[in-house]
Scaffold this motif. Structure first.
Motif, mmCIF file in Angstrom:
data_model
loop_
_atom_site.group_PDB
_atom_site.id
_atom_site.type_symbol
_atom_site.label_atom_id
_atom_site.label_comp_id
_atom_site.label_asym_id
_atom_site.label_seq_id
_atom_site.Cartn_x
_atom_site.Cartn_y
_atom_site.Cartn_z
ATOM 1 N N SER A 92 3.480 10.534 -7.666
ATOM 2 C CA SER A 92 2.678 9.761 -6.861
ATOM 3 C C SER A 92 3.613 8.178 -6.936
ATOM 4 C CB SER A 92 1.397 9.440 -7.163
ATOM 5 O OG SER A 92 0.650 10.685 -7.517
ATOM 6 N N VAL A 93 4.478 8.055 -7.697
ATOM 7 C CA VAL A 93 5.284 6.695 -7.892
ATOM 8 C C VAL A 93 6.649 6.964 -8.068
ATOM 9 C CG1 VAL A 93 3.251 5.301 -8.565
ATOM 10 C CG2 VAL A 93 4.618 6.446 -10.336
ATOM 11 N N SER A 94 7.113 8.197 -7.251
ATOM 12 C CA SER A 94 8.439 8.335 -7.437
ATOM 13 C C SER A 94 9.775 7.312 -7.013
ATOM 14 C CB SER A 94 8.918 9.873 -7.006
ATOM 15 O OG SER A 94 8.653 9.922 -5.732
ATOM 16 N N ASP A 95 9.200 6.823 -5.939
ATOM 17 C CA ASP A 95 10.185 5.639 -5.282
ATOM 18 C C ASP A 95 9.518 4.493 -4.832
ATOM 19 O OD1 ASP A 95 9.220 6.685 -3.216
ATOM 20 O OD2 ASP A 95 10.855 7.795 -2.611
ATOM 21 N N ALA A 96 10.296 3.297 -4.355
ATOM 22 C CA ALA A 96 9.739 2.245 -4.000
ATOM 23 C C ALA A 96 8.657 2.592 -2.755
ATOM 24 C CB ALA A 96 10.895 1.173 -3.512
ATOM 25 N N GLU A 97 8.949 3.423 -1.832
ATOM 26 C CA GLU A 97 8.084 3.745 -0.626
ATOM 27 C C GLU A 97 6.712 4.264 -1.335
ATOM 28 O OE1 GLU A 97 7.826 2.768 2.316
ATOM 29 O OE2 GLU A 97 9.809 1.796 1.443
ATOM 30 N N SER A 98 6.761 5.306 -2.284
ATOM 31 C CA SER A 98 5.395 5.737 -2.612
ATOM 32 C C SER A 98 4.848 4.973 -3.558
ATOM 33 C CB SER A 98 5.837 7.021 -3.610
ATOM 34 O OG SER A 98 6.820 6.959 -4.505
ATOM 35 N N ILE A 99 5.392 3.884 -4.431
ATOM 36 C CA ILE A 99 4.707 2.739 -5.067
ATOM 37 C C ILE A 99 4.019 1.976 -4.012
ATOM 38 C CG2 ILE A 99 5.253 0.664 -6.443
ATOM 39 C CD1 ILE A 99 7.381 2.253 -7.913
ATOM 40 N N LYS A 100 4.537 1.856 -2.868
ATOM 41 C CA LYS A 100 3.939 0.808 -2.095
ATOM 42 C C LYS A 100 2.666 1.591 -1.356
ATOM 43 C CE LYS A 100 7.887 -1.068 0.388
ATOM 44 N NZ LYS A 100 8.530 -1.393 1.440
ATOM 45 N N ARG A 101 2.906 3.082 -1.177
ATOM 46 C CA ARG A 101 1.574 3.815 -0.672
ATOM 47 C C ARG A 101 0.368 3.669 -1.612
ATOM 48 N NH1 ARG A 101 3.746 9.085 0.108
ATOM 49 N NH2 ARG A 101 2.937 9.218 -1.802
ATOM 50 N N VAL A 102 0.674 3.939 -2.888
ATOM 51 C CA VAL A 102 -0.279 3.576 -4.271
ATOM 52 C C VAL A 102 -1.049 2.263 -4.205
ATOM 53 C CG1 VAL A 102 -0.358 3.692 -6.670
ATOM 54 C CG2 VAL A 102 0.780 5.612 -5.478
ATOM 55 N N ALA A 103 0.090 1.360 -3.935
ATOM 56 C CA ALA A 103 -0.695 -0.136 -3.926
ATOM 57 C C ALA A 103 -1.460 -0.133 -2.981
ATOM 58 C CB ALA A 103 0.486 -0.858 -3.661
ATOM 59 N N LYS A 104 -1.381 0.362 -1.850
ATOM 60 C CA LYS A 104 -2.003 0.236 -0.502
ATOM 61 C C LYS A 104 -3.679 0.976 -0.927
ATOM 62 C CE LYS A 104 -1.817 0.833 4.200
ATOM 63 N NZ LYS A 104 -1.226 1.693 5.279
ATOM 64 N N ARG A 105 -3.667 2.005 -1.808
ATOM 65 C CA ARG A 105 -4.769 2.629 -1.762
ATOM 66 C C ARG A 105 -5.567 2.026 -2.933
ATOM 67 N NH1 ARG A 105 -6.765 8.021 -1.890
ATOM 68 N NH2 ARG A 105 -4.882 8.913 -0.843
ATOM 69 N N VAL A 106 -4.750 1.315 -3.964
ATOM 70 C CA VAL A 106 -5.436 0.495 -4.864
ATOM 71 C C VAL A 106 -6.231 -0.812 -4.193
ATOM 72 C CG1 VAL A 106 -4.984 -0.869 -7.001
ATOM 73 C CG2 VAL A 106 -3.741 1.097 -7.010
ATOM 74 N N ALA A 107 -5.272 -1.358 -3.533
ATOM 75 C CA ALA A 107 -5.715 -2.615 -2.707
ATOM 76 C C ALA A 107 -7.128 -2.230 -1.971
ATOM 77 C CB ALA A 107 -4.679 -3.163 -1.831
ATOM 78 N N GLU A 108 -7.121 -1.038 -1.312
ATOM 79 C CA GLU A 108 -8.345 -0.749 -0.689
ATOM 80 C C GLU A 108 -9.419 -0.453 -1.515
ATOM 81 O OE1 GLU A 108 -7.138 2.866 1.567
ATOM 82 O OE2 GLU A 108 -5.748 1.723 2.730
ATOM 83 N N ALA A 109 -9.364 -0.021 -2.832
ATOM 84 C CA ALA A 109 -10.276 0.207 -3.580
ATOM 85 C C ALA A 109 -10.935 -0.811 -4.087
ATOM 86 C CB ALA A 109 -10.053 1.114 -4.761
ATOM 87 N N LYS A 110 -10.085 -1.948 -4.180
ATOM 88 C CA LYS A 110 -10.370 -3.375 -4.816
ATOM 89 C C LYS A 110 -11.375 -4.132 -3.689
ATOM 90 C CE LYS A 110 -10.563 -6.937 -7.224
ATOM 91 N NZ LYS A 110 -11.646 -6.971 -8.269
ATOM 92 N N LYS A 111 -10.558 -3.917 -2.519
ATOM 93 C CA LYS A 111 -11.144 -4.787 -1.310
ATOM 94 C C LYS A 111 -12.631 -4.137 -0.885
ATOM 95 C CE LYS A 111 -7.008 -6.492 0.807
ATOM 96 N NZ LYS A 111 -5.758 -6.035 1.757
#
Lengths: 436, 436
Positions: B12-31
């Motif tokens: 799920s965090v294999s490259d910069a793009e997938s890290i950004k996708r995970v970041a979005k999901r984390v940010a949504e849960a926080k928001k």
């Protein structure tokens, strides 16, 4: 039996093979009966690759996270080196900056070491084990977070640890044989310097010699740590940086002390010629020559964060009462300095600003020149004879620096090197790669 | 507002793009108003690459150094993820296992968590900041050195942290939609299970379902942490692992509880079919059938470090008084078990040893079967009808496992899946890559 701190840069541990070569050298030092502490940088381009990854993720990485990211690099190299040394039958354990007791302030990205408490390192070497320590990193005591020390950080870690452990010597392994009388890529006949004082080394580093960073030399001087700069690719003795001046020998470059018992004072000792292409010049044209103006100008520039190097103020023209002020600074600091000056144009009432990034600086360094007249005259004559125009001059007790056009800088370095008798008989060996 | 622990694996965090996708999901849960703690594995193949580097340096890496090396991987992913989340305007800070208070024993390479003291994590989420924690690592309290938790370690970190923080749920993000009634690569009509008990999940994991590691489920059960296994590639609800059994519904696979108010008890609940190709069978031929022999044999095997799974002893032949004993174990444990047995051949007086690595195991799991007769008969009939020979059988209260030839294992899984009415109407979506 001595306590030796050895530091290996990124180019010395760039892959598994070079790590094994370093391991062999460490094991030899240990087997020769010494206590050995090794400070290691990240492998090859690891740090740049990590910075690149961060930039792919965000244009503005928070510095705390950046430091956590970058310290992964030394974690990899230090554990691999410890493994490789163990594989040679010599016990070795690796430690992070934090575990080694490298305590810093909270300035992430360019933290300063405030204390070294190497309790675990001392325990480790007392047990006969080689301690491998991650360079470039420490721990912010107040937050318990990891910090990085900025450029040249691993050298600083090594010298600080050597000071904290009262080591007999701190060996900085790099990809050149030591400190040279000039950059061998510009002056093929440059000679290795056997011995240099901290003060001379500081001037060399400040004037563009990249083999040792300023901070590390300052640390060495403050705590009296002998620094031996040498090549990780050869077994040769390198350059010893201490507070003991070189014996005045039969030439300009210092011969090893044991060979110079019949030394006589002939020439002022010149240690070497340094050069720097990284500076730029700002000229403030048409400044009213009234008291306080210069002070105000450099106050403004300093507030912008720029590091000023040399300053020249012309005699003001009697007719106008206006003068020009020029100063040099790192090229990268140029934009913010210019912006800060533009903001006070109406207050200071100057005419215009000029920015010149095509300058070069050549510096002659040697502790002997302070008691020897005629050094600057000889320098200027050498440049004149080579047809090189001098734009700015600055001097210290043991240094003369001159600004020239950048495209004549190499000629200037060669002319000065020859004029002061620094040329050797054989060409210096230049290794591939760059030190860190 | 809930306290959620999310865990993202390497894929799920294999490259910069997938890290950004995970970041979005984390940010949504926080928001959405939650407190969020994120546990992250090393990027993609980083761990394998580091192991490879170590093997290039030495054939026998000391485990302490190996753990230091491997923990560099999460250091990189956690700091990059924190950067990416900050870039979305949500505050995030990353923490190593040590900083997060994950305390382990001293078994480098496969340390067990002995305590979780998440003081800094609690402080961080109380300030409204997302805490990112390195999975797979902790600190050996007695030596203050870093340790790694072995396979499935990041899942265990997540569940242990969720327990330590009394989190409302621990979400394990992976590359499949949840737990399936069978491996969708073998049974395309396999259905996602909405809800499963810890006990069933433990049996599934022990029998080869790789979506969750045994240790993590055990931890969840011990501390009552609800585990939500779900995909990081879709927004779908996954599988909830709790101690609440699924409501008995109109089919074999459990429907979500809110849809099954009119549920009736029709069939024993079968949760799913697991399979395992990683075991081998050892047969000890011609063992004297005297008291204490079996005990001695399995004492010897256990001492060799092998994990025994199933055991079968034949009735001894009356004429000879000899019997055969077979047992299964992880294929990798085979060599040492065989060596240990060979060493006691004269003592135990058996004839010979056979090693068979061409076996497969199919397991039927469901809490309902303990109160329902006829499940095993139905299973054996299904295999017979598919022409599959049964070599060994083992049962627990909620599981029946059967050993077959490895090349008929897929047929066995499909036959059992169909016989118990687990087939769904649509094909399961299989994502590329593997979870960790």
């Amino acid at each position: 039996m001595a306590l030796i701190v050895q530091k290996y840069g990124g180019s010395s541990v760039s892959d598994a093979e070079s790590i094994k070569r370093v391991a062999k050298r460490v094991a030899e030092a240990k087997k020769a009966g010494n206590d050995v502490v090794v400070v290691v940088s990240a492998m090859g381009d690891t740090t740049d690759e990590l910075i690149d990854l961060a930039n792919q993720v965000t244009p503005m990485p928070p510095q705390r996270e950046m430091d956590i990211l970058l310290t992964a690099g030394e974690r990899i190299s230090m554990s691999l080196l410890a493994m490789a040394i163990n594989n040679l039958g010599v016990k070795a354990k690796s430690f992070t900056g934090q575990q080694a007791g490298v305590i810093t302030d909270a300035v992430y990205g360019k933290a300063h070491i405030v204390d070294v408490v190497p309790v675990r390192i001392r325990e480790t070497i007392e047990k006969g084990t080689v301690a491998i320590v991650a360079g470039f990193q420490g721990v912010n005591k107040s937050s318990n977070d990891v910090t990085t020390l900025g450029r040249g950080g691993s050298d600083t870690t090594a010298v600080a640890l050597a000071a904290g452990l009262s080591a007999d010597v701190c060996e900085i392994y790099t990809d050149v044989d030591g400190v040279f009388t000039a950059d061998p890529r510009i002056v093929p006949s440059a000679k290795k310097v056997d011995r240099i004082t901290y003060e001379e080394m500081l001037e060399m580093a400040a004037c563009g010699a990249k083999v040792l960073m300023l901070r590390c030399v300052e640390f060495g001087r403050r705590y009296g740590v002998p620094i031996h700069v040498r090549s990780s690719f050869s077994g040769k003795t390198g350059t010893l940086v201490t507070n003991v001046p070189a014996v005045v020998g039969a030439g300009a470059a210092n011969a090893a002390s044991e060979e110079t018992e019949e030394s006589t004072v002939e020439d002022p000792i010149i240690t070497g010629v340094a050069h720097d292409r990284s500076e730029a010049k700002i000229t403030i044209v048409g400044v009213p020559d009234v008291p306080g103006t210069a002070a105000r100008i450099f106050e403004v520039v300093a507030t912008s964060g720029a590091n000023i190097d040399m300053i020249v103020q012309n005699v003001s023209a009697a007719a106008t009462g206006l003068t020009d002020i020029s100063f040099t600074l790192p090229e990268a600091d140029g934009p913010q300095a210019l912006a800060a000056l533009r903001a006070v144009k109406d207050e200071i009432k100057f005419d215009s600003l000029q920015f010149d990034d095509q300058i070069g600086k050549v510096s002659l360094i040697g502790a002997g020149m302070k008691s020897s007249p005629g050094v600057s005259a000889k320098l200027f004559a050498a440049l004149r004879d080579a047809g090189i125009n001098i734009e700015m001059i600055s001097t210290s007790e043991i240094r003369i620096s001159v600004v020239t056009r950048q495209d004549s800088l190499n000629d200037a370095v060669r002319a000065v090197h020859t004029a002061f008798g620094l040329d050797g008989d054989v060409e210096a060996v230049v290794y591939a790669g760059t030190g860190r």
